[in-house]
Design an enzyme around this catalytic site. Structure first.
Site, PDB file in Angstrom:
ATOM      1  N   LYS A 186       8.091 -25.146  -2.800  1.00  0.00           N
ATOM      2  CA  LYS A 186       7.267 -26.291  -2.436  1.00  0.00           C
ATOM      3  C   LYS A 186       7.797 -26.992  -1.167  1.00  0.00           C
ATOM      4  O   LYS A 186       8.900 -26.708  -0.720  1.00  0.00           O
ATOM      5  CB  LYS A 186       7.221 -27.282  -3.609  1.00  0.00           C
ATOM      6  CG  LYS A 186       6.524 -26.701  -4.856  1.00  0.00           C
ATOM      7  CD  LYS A 186       5.096 -26.221  -4.553  1.00  0.00           C
ATOM      8  CE  LYS A 186       4.209 -26.125  -5.778  1.00  0.00           C
ATOM      9  NZ  LYS A 186       4.477 -24.973  -6.660  1.00  0.00           N
TER      10      LYS A 186
HETATM   11  C1  LIG Z   1       3.829 -25.146  -8.218  1.00  0.00           C
HETATM   12  C2  LIG Z   1       2.655 -25.749  -8.854  1.00  0.00           C
HETATM   13  C3  LIG Z   1       2.693 -26.261 -10.158  1.00  0.00           C
HETATM   14  C4  LIG Z   1       3.852 -26.068 -11.089  1.00  0.00           C
HETATM   15  O1  LIG Z   1       5.071 -26.406 -10.617  1.00  0.00           O
HETATM   16  P1  LIG Z   1       6.417 -25.695 -11.170  1.00  0.00           P
HETATM   17  O2  LIG Z   1       7.452 -26.660 -10.671  1.00  0.00           O
HETATM   18  O3  LIG Z   1       6.533 -24.364 -10.517  1.00  0.00           O
HETATM   19  O4  LIG Z   1       6.334 -25.645 -12.636  1.00  0.00           O
HETATM   20  C5  LIG Z   1       1.576 -26.894 -10.641  1.00  0.00           C
HETATM   21  N1  LIG Z   1       0.465 -27.002  -9.925  1.00  0.00           N
HETATM   22  C6  LIG Z   1       0.380 -26.515  -8.671  1.00  0.00           C
HETATM   23  C7  LIG Z   1      -0.878 -26.692  -7.907  1.00  0.00           C
HETATM   24  C8  LIG Z   1       1.457 -25.851  -8.112  1.00  0.00           C
HETATM   25  O5  LIG Z   1       1.346 -25.323  -6.894  1.00  0.00           O
END
Ligand SMILES: *Cc1c(COP(=O)(O)O)cnc(C)c1O
Length: 399
Positions: A186
């Site tokens: 992210k």
């Molecule tokens: C990455 C992501 C998640 C989940 O996050 P994690 O930290 O990987 O569990 C949820 N929603 C969206 C849109 C994402 O891109």
């Protein structure tokens, strides 16, 4: 998008503070921790950056969504409206609570279509969960009006859009609650981590208790705390929070690099009349983590995607065929493949999505290509990438 590309001394210093004391847990051990409260500090910094009263950190973005839904009181048989284009975490968090994911079409914003949302509302609907995919947002004004009219909660999944804004407010802060992910890919990362932001005190009280076994967090003797309701463990560790503290301080730096790289690419592709761009709702500003654009037909999008790869342009995605992000490949959901028995409420109420008409979503996704914007690309590399992309797409259009 990925903050891991710029992991450096700031991150190492924050982690070293935690290693020096050895206190890896966010609660307690007051005497041993040399004054370091990384999770608490990151919560305060996020509250400030996101202009919200309350922030609670958890172990992942998926955990953040689950805890946010739980804090609203979502439970067995409740319905949560979510988009056909998202990450699997959307339905995972809903199903984890025994609730029912109601998939709804997207429009040319690549996020929930407000008109389709209103049609999908029924007596069991409790929450509308827009997902701000690939750095840009849903029409939050329209969704807020619908939620108010029908007495529903608005939960923003801003996991892919941290730093973007809508009507001058940070994404995630517009709805009743907003969620972020700090997983490794992210815009800013903790390694693993997530956050829930809200201005609603009652929801906040529920989030910190629910994510820590129902602990009420009153007083300084953990063993003596009360448990007003059942909870679970979705805690973040101090090591993860320490990384996030450094990364959050660099968010605006990351966003400006993304905007520069995005703009170079967008300007170049704007010279191709057949290429059009994803619609950003009025009043919205993206976080520039992806550039998403449409080709005139599905066939041309498939060809352009192939041609980009053949011309050495990586990091461009054709989500229509993607296993993670689009409903067409979610066989584990449509077939309800679970290790154990699912709650009766889920088995009875999840619609047969193999039979649902999502042609409105297909119309847009079939034509969409999204290119990741990396932080490590220099301006020069960006110019080269842009010109390669223009020739790859033109080759598709004119052959
Ligand atoms: C990455 C992501 C998640 C989940 O996050 P994690 O930290 O990987 O569990 C949820 N929603 C969206 C849109 C994402 O891109």
């Amino acid at each position: 998008m990925p903050g891991f590309e710029l992991f450096g001394d700031k991150e190492r210093k924050e982690v070293q503070d935690v290693l020096d004391s050895g206190v890896l847990m966010r609660y307690g051990f007051d005497g041993m921790r040399n004054g370091h409260w990384k999770a608490k500090e990151l919560e305060a910094a996020l509250a400030n950056r996101m202009q919200t009263q309350h922030v609670h950190l958890v172990s992942s973005g998926t955990a953040a969504l689950t805890v946010a839904l739980a804090s609203i009181g979502v439970g067995a048989g409740d319905e949560v409206i979510m988009p056909t284009f998202t990450f699997v975490a959307s339905f995972e968090s809903i199903l984890a609570l025994g609730a029912v994911p109601i998939l709804v079409d997207i429009d040319d914003t690549l996020t929930l279509d407000p008109a389709a949302v209103e049609k999908a509302i029924g007596p069991r609907t409790k929450v509308v969960m827009p997902v701000h995919m690939c750095g840009s947002m849903a029409n939050l004004d329209a969704l807020q009006k619908i939620c108010t009219k029908h007495g529903l909660s608005l939960l923003e999944d801003a996991c892919q859009a941290i730093g973007g804004s809508y009507n001058g407010k940070p994404l995630g802060s517009y709805g009743d609650l907003g969620c972020f992910s700090f997983d490794y890919v992210k815009t800013i990362t903790c390694g693993e981590g997530g956050a829930i932001i809200t201005n609603n005190e009652a929801y906040y009280e529920n989030t910190h208790k629910y994510s820590d076994h129902g602990h009420d967090h009153i007083g300084s003797d953990r063993g003596a705390e009360q448990h007003p309701f059942l909870g679970y463990n979705f805690r973040i560790s101090e090591l993860n929070a320490a990384v996030g503290l450094a990364q959050l301080s660099r968010l605006d730096e990351f966003l400006s690099i993304q905007e520069r790289n995005y703009t170079i690419l967008r300007n170049a592709l704007s010279g191709i009349p057949e290429v059009t761009f994803r619609r950003v709702p009025d009043g919205g500003e993206e976080n520039y983590s992806f550039l998403s654009f449409f080709l005139p037909t599905e066939g041309l999008a498939r060809k352009a995607h192939k041609s980009l790869r053949e011309n050495g342009v990586d990091s461009c995605f054709y989500w229509y065929n993607n296993n993670w992000h689009y409903y067409r490949k979610w066989e584990h959901l449509t077939q309800l493949k679970s290790l154990g028995n699912l709650p009766q409420e889920i088995r009875n109420a999840v619609p047969d999505y193999t039979q649902t008409d999502f042609s409105a979503s297909d119309h847009w996704m079939g034509r969409t290509i999204s290119c990741l914007i990396k932080l490590s690309w220099s301006e020069k590399e960006m110019e080269d990438r842009a010109s390669k992309m223009v020739s790859a797409i033109q080759e598709t259009l004119f052959n």
